[in-house]
Design a protein around this motif. Sequence first.
Motif, mmCIF file in Angstrom:
data_model
loop_
_atom_site.group_PDB
_atom_site.id
_atom_site.type_symbol
_atom_site.label_atom_id
_atom_site.label_comp_id
_atom_site.label_asym_id
_atom_site.label_seq_id
_atom_site.Cartn_x
_atom_site.Cartn_y
_atom_site.Cartn_z
ATOM 1 N N ASP A 39 6.194 3.550 10.444
ATOM 2 C CA ASP A 39 6.388 3.989 9.057
ATOM 3 C C ASP A 39 7.584 3.242 8.480
ATOM 4 O OD1 ASP A 39 6.694 5.295 6.649
ATOM 5 O OD2 ASP A 39 6.255 7.282 7.472
ATOM 6 N N ARG A 93 8.036 3.079 4.995
ATOM 7 C CA ARG A 93 8.173 3.475 3.595
ATOM 8 C C ARG A 93 9.643 3.724 3.279
ATOM 9 N NH1 ARG A 93 4.044 8.425 3.648
ATOM 10 N NH2 ARG A 93 5.338 8.796 5.479
ATOM 11 N N PRO A 94 10.119 3.569 2.029
ATOM 12 C CA PRO A 94 9.320 3.254 0.835
ATOM 13 C C PRO A 94 9.250 1.756 0.517
ATOM 14 C CG PRO A 94 11.506 3.875 0.160
ATOM 15 C CD PRO A 94 11.499 3.972 1.671
ATOM 16 N N ASN A 95 10.099 0.904 1.192
ATOM 17 C CA ASN A 95 10.133 -0.509 0.783
ATOM 18 C C ASN A 95 9.002 -1.326 1.384
ATOM 19 O OD1 ASN A 95 10.958 -0.686 3.441
ATOM 20 N ND2 ASN A 95 13.108 -1.080 2.934
ATOM 21 N N GLY A 96 8.339 -0.852 2.438
ATOM 22 C CA GLY A 96 7.175 -1.542 2.996
ATOM 23 C C GLY A 96 7.494 -2.837 3.715
ATOM 24 N N ARG A 156 2.293 2.490 7.853
ATOM 25 C CA ARG A 156 2.534 3.182 6.581
ATOM 26 C C ARG A 156 3.590 2.393 5.830
ATOM 27 N NH1 ARG A 156 2.908 9.565 8.431
ATOM 28 N NH2 ARG A 156 0.710 9.812 9.018
ATOM 29 N N THR A 157 3.211 1.839 4.682
ATOM 30 C CA THR A 157 4.111 0.946 3.944
ATOM 31 C C THR A 157 4.331 1.368 2.499
ATOM 32 O OG1 THR A 157 2.241 -0.450 3.284
ATOM 33 C CG2 THR A 157 3.342 -0.991 5.357
ATOM 34 N N GLY A 158 3.529 2.273 1.970
ATOM 35 C CA GLY A 158 3.520 2.485 0.537
ATOM 36 C C GLY A 158 2.542 1.532 -0.119
#
Length: 611
Positions: free
Chosen positions: A225, A227-230, A251-253
């Motif tokens: 994971d 996130r939020p910058n991916g 999970r990257t956004g």
Amino acid sequence: MDNISYRDEAMASAGVPYDNINWYDVEGQPFGAATGFNVIVFNDANNIIDIEGPVAIGGSFYSPRGLSVGFAGRGNKAVSFSPDLVRFLVGGNVAMTGPLVVIGHVVAGGGFRAANGSTYLIGKDGTNNQIQELKVLYQAKGGSKYWTPSDKGEYYIIPSYDVPRYIPASRIDADVTTFFHDARESITYYKKCFENLTPNGVVVDNNYEWILRGNNPVQNLFLIDVRPNGLINKGIRAEVPEGSKVIVRLRTGANAHLQYGLYGERSKANQTLYIFEDATNIYMEKSSDIWGSILAPQAMFHAHPTGGHVSGNAALGAFAVNANSGFEFHYFPFVGGVACYAVSPTPIEPVPVEPIPVSPTPVEPAPVEPIPVEPTPVIPVPEVPQVCPECPTQEPCPIPLPCPVQEPCPTPLPCPVPEPCPIPLPCPSCPTPEPCPIPLPCPSCPTPEPCPTCPTCPTPEPCPVCPTCPTCPTPEACPVCPTCPTPEPCPVCPTCPTPEPCPVCPVCPEPEPCPVCEECKIQSGVIMGCVWGCHCDCSHDWEVKLYERCNGIDTLVGCVEINDYGEFKFTVPFEGFYILRVRLANTCYKTFCCKPIITFCNVGVECFMIE
């Protein structure tokens, strides 16, 4: 089975038969029938230059360059020749400036345009009428009546020297729209299925890589994971039992940013699966080598402007790359055999029965409805409980608690009494119409003038009296006709002389036999031709450059400068993939009509393409 031998076996059957373009699921295989395609894109794609395995594009494909499909890199095995497998399938339009070279059939659902040098290599089925069938499949409007496939011994060649040729989907009754629709539903189903599984491996994060550690001999699932910058700015390496599948949920956004040069390992390429859960755009911001398959049917993949590759299957929503990039797809198909709910993408309707326990821990009921049981990493659940290696005995399953009684629906309130309609106001009285005006009297017609009196005709003058006719003269007597003379007898014709005999014709000498022409052979290792000028009828200086392509990198072999027109010749090894580029010199003014006129008298290399 190592990934190299599995890759070679998969290449033999890669693609889909042209007479059966239908989607089908494969148990334990997230890519289903698309495992036979190196990459499947559900919308548009552009500018790809090389794909080792077959490709399927649901939208349209555009490129200002050429494309080769089915040819592996030097030292690797290409896909096998096949009489019926489609290796280039497009649901929409194909618009290419360069040639399309494919080992297999080409099918498109829309329009088709490619350079005249396009060539398809079709395997033989052993029948006597295969060439005739190929002529029917690839017939094209405006094509030469002398066009025919060429027999090359091991395979046939479908040339496009006169007009672009392909198999329209309507000609073979192929519903490509339904094929891509069913493929997207099936692959999306598997993606959601993996997202609902609980990871059974751990991710060790250090400064330069993520180490995936798992001990399941069949399937290890991991979650990364960012996130939020991916930002995916570290390498990925798996430490799992030999032969175990590696499934990585990312999970990257909305935007995933690939900022590292290497993901995965070549030895585990066909056992590794990367699932982009929530990304709608995947940006390869550094030229990367991705060893493993990609499951992202909802995302658009933006490849790096200079190069990189994906070695595995890839299911993408769309694909885009710079027109000068050397990005490639390599065919390492995913082995399958994963454990996930069911094969069919059809959602399972809930059945009002007691839930089946899958864990020795009792399930606590929720206030209104039972808590959904999260599936274990290895599914389906066996009918007979198996004993875990660590547990000496199997504990009995707990009795599920009864569902709470649902409260009755509240009694609906009575409908309100509608208000009466308002009484309409009376219409106003119409105004009294004004009387019509009295018309004015018509004016009197003027008195017509009297007709003029006709003049009196003059009295005609009397005809003159004829004078007395003269007396007719007495006619003279006719002369007596003379007696005709006696005719002289006709002269006797002279006797014709005896004709001389015709001279005897001399015997013609035997013609000398014509000399036997030597067979024109292609000289190996020589690329030779001429530039005859420009389509704009103006004189230009040309630069003719020959490049050798190896592993996506173009290396300059030689360069010839030609003024207006002239010959070029390069001597190179036969084994290689060469690209000839003819460009105007930098000092020349170029217009839209400026295109070189080129002919070849010898192309003696294994793979050759013009740009």
